[in-house]
Enzyme design. Structure first.
Site, PDB file in Angstrom:
ATOM      1  N   SER A 104     -12.636 -14.760  -8.141  1.00  0.00           N
ATOM      2  CA  SER A 104     -12.771 -15.930  -9.016  1.00  0.00           C
ATOM      3  C   SER A 104     -13.742 -15.651 -10.153  1.00  0.00           C
ATOM      4  O   SER A 104     -14.822 -15.098  -9.930  1.00  0.00           O
ATOM      5  CB  SER A 104     -13.322 -17.126  -8.235  1.00  0.00           C
ATOM      6  OG  SER A 104     -12.470 -17.454  -7.199  1.00  0.00           O
ATOM      7  N   HIS A 146      -6.340 -18.287 -11.131  1.00  0.00           N
ATOM      8  CA  HIS A 146      -5.962 -16.942 -10.706  1.00  0.00           C
ATOM      9  C   HIS A 146      -4.683 -16.544 -11.428  1.00  0.00           C
ATOM     10  O   HIS A 146      -3.624 -17.133 -11.193  1.00  0.00           O
ATOM     11  CB  HIS A 146      -5.701 -16.891  -9.194  1.00  0.00           C
ATOM     12  CG  HIS A 146      -6.936 -16.782  -8.373  1.00  0.00           C
ATOM     13  ND1 HIS A 146      -7.293 -15.644  -7.701  1.00  0.00           N
ATOM     14  CD2 HIS A 146      -7.909 -17.684  -8.122  1.00  0.00           C
ATOM     15  CE1 HIS A 146      -8.433 -15.853  -7.061  1.00  0.00           C
ATOM     16  NE2 HIS A 146      -8.821 -17.084  -7.299  1.00  0.00           N
ATOM     17  N   HIS A 151      -4.253 -15.829  -1.051  1.00  0.00           N
ATOM     18  CA  HIS A 151      -5.168 -16.159   0.043  1.00  0.00           C
ATOM     19  C   HIS A 151      -4.378 -16.653   1.248  1.00  0.00           C
ATOM     20  O   HIS A 151      -3.311 -17.256   1.102  1.00  0.00           O
ATOM     21  CB  HIS A 151      -6.143 -17.257  -0.407  1.00  0.00           C
ATOM     22  CG  HIS A 151      -6.960 -16.890  -1.595  1.00  0.00           C
ATOM     23  ND1 HIS A 151      -6.472 -16.987  -2.875  1.00  0.00           N
ATOM     24  CD2 HIS A 151      -8.232 -16.418  -1.704  1.00  0.00           C
ATOM     25  CE1 HIS A 151      -7.419 -16.587  -3.723  1.00  0.00           C
ATOM     26  NE2 HIS A 151      -8.485 -16.235  -3.043  1.00  0.00           N
ATOM     27  N   TYR A 195      -5.070 -19.169   3.009  1.00  0.00           N
ATOM     28  CA  TYR A 195      -4.960 -20.638   3.026  1.00  0.00           C
ATOM     29  C   TYR A 195      -3.801 -21.166   2.174  1.00  0.00           C
ATOM     30  O   TYR A 195      -3.443 -22.335   2.255  1.00  0.00           O
ATOM     31  CB  TYR A 195      -6.277 -21.304   2.579  1.00  0.00           C
ATOM     32  CG  TYR A 195      -6.715 -20.996   1.167  1.00  0.00           C
ATOM     33  CD1 TYR A 195      -6.066 -21.540   0.059  1.00  0.00           C
ATOM     34  CD2 TYR A 195      -7.797 -20.156   0.923  1.00  0.00           C
ATOM     35  CE1 TYR A 195      -6.467 -21.266  -1.227  1.00  0.00           C
ATOM     36  CE2 TYR A 195      -8.212 -19.869  -0.360  1.00  0.00           C
ATOM     37  CZ  TYR A 195      -7.539 -20.427  -1.430  1.00  0.00           C
ATOM     38  OH  TYR A 195      -7.936 -20.130  -2.703  1.00  0.00           O
ATOM     39  N   GLU A 196      -3.232 -20.296   1.356  1.00  0.00           N
ATOM     40  CA  GLU A 196      -2.076 -20.743   0.560  1.00  0.00           C
ATOM     41  C   GLU A 196      -0.827 -20.868   1.424  1.00  0.00           C
ATOM     42  O   GLU A 196       0.183 -21.403   0.978  1.00  0.00           O
ATOM     43  CB  GLU A 196      -1.836 -19.769  -0.593  1.00  0.00           C
ATOM     44  CG  GLU A 196      -2.952 -19.804  -1.622  1.00  0.00           C
ATOM     45  CD  GLU A 196      -2.746 -18.801  -2.739  1.00  0.00           C
ATOM     46  OE1 GLU A 196      -1.830 -18.994  -3.540  1.00  0.00           O
ATOM     47  OE2 GLU A 196      -3.504 -17.814  -2.795  1.00  0.00           O
ATOM     48  N   ALA A 203     -15.879 -14.343  -5.123  1.00  0.00           N
ATOM     49  CA  ALA A 203     -16.950 -15.335  -5.194  1.00  0.00           C
ATOM     50  C   ALA A 203     -17.155 -15.812  -3.760  1.00  0.00           C
ATOM     51  O   ALA A 203     -16.188 -16.011  -3.030  1.00  0.00           O
ATOM     52  CB  ALA A 203     -16.537 -16.491  -6.085  1.00  0.00           C
ATOM     53  N   MET A 206     -13.187 -16.750   1.546  1.00  0.00           N
ATOM     54  CA  MET A 206     -11.843 -16.993   2.067  1.00  0.00           C
ATOM     55  C   MET A 206     -10.885 -15.837   1.763  1.00  0.00           C
ATOM     56  O   MET A 206      -9.675 -16.031   1.679  1.00  0.00           O
ATOM     57  CB  MET A 206     -11.291 -18.298   1.464  1.00  0.00           C
ATOM     58  CG  MET A 206     -12.199 -19.501   1.649  1.00  0.00           C
ATOM     59  SD  MET A 206     -11.594 -20.940   0.766  1.00  0.00           S
ATOM     60  CE  MET A 206     -13.015 -22.051   0.886  1.00  0.00           C
ATOM     61  N   SER A 207     -11.441 -14.654   1.562  1.00  0.00           N
ATOM     62  CA  SER A 207     -10.583 -13.506   1.214  1.00  0.00           C
ATOM     63  C   SER A 207     -11.246 -12.226   1.720  1.00  0.00           C
ATOM     64  O   SER A 207     -12.101 -12.257   2.590  1.00  0.00           O
ATOM     65  CB  SER A 207     -10.411 -13.436  -0.313  1.00  0.00           C
ATOM     66  OG  SER A 207     -11.661 -13.137  -0.930  1.00  0.00           O
ATOM     67  N   ASN A 257     -22.559 -20.106  -4.975  1.00  0.00           N
ATOM     68  CA  ASN A 257     -23.201 -21.348  -4.528  1.00  0.00           C
ATOM     69  C   ASN A 257     -23.939 -21.067  -3.223  1.00  0.00           C
ATOM     70  O   ASN A 257     -23.643 -20.083  -2.549  1.00  0.00           O
ATOM     71  CB  ASN A 257     -22.137 -22.426  -4.275  1.00  0.00           C
ATOM     72  CG  ASN A 257     -21.097 -21.951  -3.258  1.00  0.00           C
ATOM     73  OD1 ASN A 257     -20.176 -21.215  -3.594  1.00  0.00           O
ATOM     74  ND2 ASN A 257     -21.279 -22.330  -2.015  1.00  0.00           N
ATOM     75  N   HIS A 267     -14.977 -26.801  -6.049  1.00  0.00           N
ATOM     76  CA  HIS A 267     -14.357 -25.587  -6.575  1.00  0.00           C
ATOM     77  C   HIS A 267     -14.835 -25.330  -8.003  1.00  0.00           C
ATOM     78  O   HIS A 267     -15.004 -24.183  -8.427  1.00  0.00           O
ATOM     79  CB  HIS A 267     -12.832 -25.735  -6.528  1.00  0.00           C
ATOM     80  CG  HIS A 267     -12.095 -24.533  -7.035  1.00  0.00           C
ATOM     81  ND1 HIS A 267     -12.230 -23.279  -6.474  1.00  0.00           N
ATOM     82  CD2 HIS A 267     -11.222 -24.379  -8.073  1.00  0.00           C
ATOM     83  CE1 HIS A 267     -11.475 -22.420  -7.132  1.00  0.00           C
ATOM     84  NE2 HIS A 267     -10.858 -23.059  -8.107  1.00  0.00           N
TER      85      HIS A 267
HETATM   86  N1  HPA Z   1     -17.503 -21.159   1.315  1.00  0.00           N
HETATM   87  C1  HPA Z   1     -16.365 -20.458   1.431  1.00  0.00           C
HETATM   88  N2  HPA Z   1     -15.819 -19.796   0.433  1.00  0.00           N
HETATM   89  C2  HPA Z   1     -16.442 -19.809  -0.754  1.00  0.00           C
HETATM   90  C3  HPA Z   1     -17.635 -20.515  -0.945  1.00  0.00           C
HETATM   91  C4  HPA Z   1     -18.197 -21.221   0.153  1.00  0.00           C
HETATM   92  O1  HPA Z   1     -19.265 -21.875   0.051  1.00  0.00           O
HETATM   93  N3  HPA Z   1     -17.991 -20.328  -2.243  1.00  0.00           N
HETATM   94  C5  HPA Z   1     -17.049 -19.532  -2.794  1.00  0.00           C
HETATM   95  N4  HPA Z   1     -16.093 -19.208  -1.903  1.00  0.00           N
END
Ligand code: HPA
Length: 277
Positions: free
Chosen positions: A31, A62, A84, A86-87, A114, A212-213, A236, A248
């Site tokens: 990201s 993306h 991903h 989750y998709e 990210a 998540m990847s 974050n 997001h």
């Molecule tokens: N959690 C999970 N995936 C993420 C996060 C998070 O806080 N930030 C960026 N991808």
């Protein structure tokens, strides 16, 4: 016949019909980093949608294409956008691009993403070199009939992230005066962010960043004997560590802000990697 392998071969044939390029390094952009691909010396571009059977990402921000070209004179294939778990794709499809890039000729996989900071010493905007991962919350991409053409049934996972590549990243960051954290990445399924207690669980398990990847891609690449390295942009701090709810947009904004420095680190690392591969 193995349908996963058949699909991979089909994608490879479809790619080869269109592109005559042999990359040495495969780079996956996370990201906020997508724009980086436009800055390299581009030789060819292939949209994922042009590859028969290839999974196409649905995530906003993306792009979905391979960019082929040179970074510091080294032939690279860059993924501008990944899919991903989750998709809704099966995990075998999520790692298909990595497998395809190995078939293209790439020996090194450079992962970026990210991620949320779990470690209390981290700050939003930090970079974390991945030293190891925890991938057990998503299915292993190696489940099912083993593809002997790709690798062993029971691959060792003691050193997924190559120690020489880690040293190159460390030295590169130092020479650029870019502070670099190091730590363990844990992959959860998403797409929901974690609860404070899930974050606490990650911390107790030894994770420093969550995303998540990435880990499933590293598992598939390790299976095929690729040399792997990875850097997370800590976009974050995770739930329970800060007051405000996580969005997001926040992830995207921090990743965008960190992108110029991140890009510099990636370029210089690849230039330095060339000396050791
Ligand atoms: N959690 C999970 N995936 C993420 C996060 C998070 O806080 N930030 C960026 N991808």
């Amino acid at each position: 016949m193995n349908p996963v392998y058949d699909k991979l071969k089909q994608c490879y044939t479809s790619f080869r019909d269109k592109i005559d390029f042999k990359p040495k390094i495969a780079l996956i952009l996370g990201s906020g980093l997508g724009g980086y691909a436009d800055s390299i010396q581009i030789e060819a571009v292939l949209n994922y949608s042009e590859i028969e059977g290839f999974p196409v990402s649905t995530v906003k921000g993306h792009k979905g294409r391979f960019v082929f070209g040179y970074i510091g004179g080294i032939p690279v294939v860059v993924m501008q956008g990944r899919v991903h778990y989750y998709e809704g794709y099966p995990i075998s499809e999520v790692v298909l691009p990595v497998r395809l890039m190995k078939l293209m000729g790439a020996e090194v996989l450079f992962l970026t993403n990210a991620a949320g900071g779990v470690n209390y010493n981290f700050r939003s905007g930090d970079f974390m070199m991945i030293t190891d991962h925890i991938s057990d919350f998503v299915p292993s991409p190696l489940i099912g009939e083993n593809m002997e053409e790709l690798g062993l049934r029971f691959p060792d996972m003691s050193h997924v992230y190559d120690s020489e590549l880690q040293e190159v990243i460390r030295k590169t960051a130092q020479s650029l005066n870019i502070p670099l954290q190091e730590g363990v990445y844990i992959q959860l399924t998403g797409p929901n962010f974690e609860t404070p207690h899930e974050v606490k669980m990650c911390r107790i398990m030894g994770a420093d960043a969550v995303g998540m990847s990435t880990a499933c891609e590293a598992v598939a690449a390790n299976h095929m004997g690729m040399k792997i390295c990875g850097i997370s942009c800590i976009s974050n701090l995770c739930a329970g560590m800060v007051e405000q709810p996580l969005t997001h947009e926040e992830v995207q904004e921090t990743a965008d802000r960190a992108a110029p420095l991140f890009q510099k680190l990636i370029t210089e690392t690849i230039v330095n990697l060339a000396k050791s591969i």
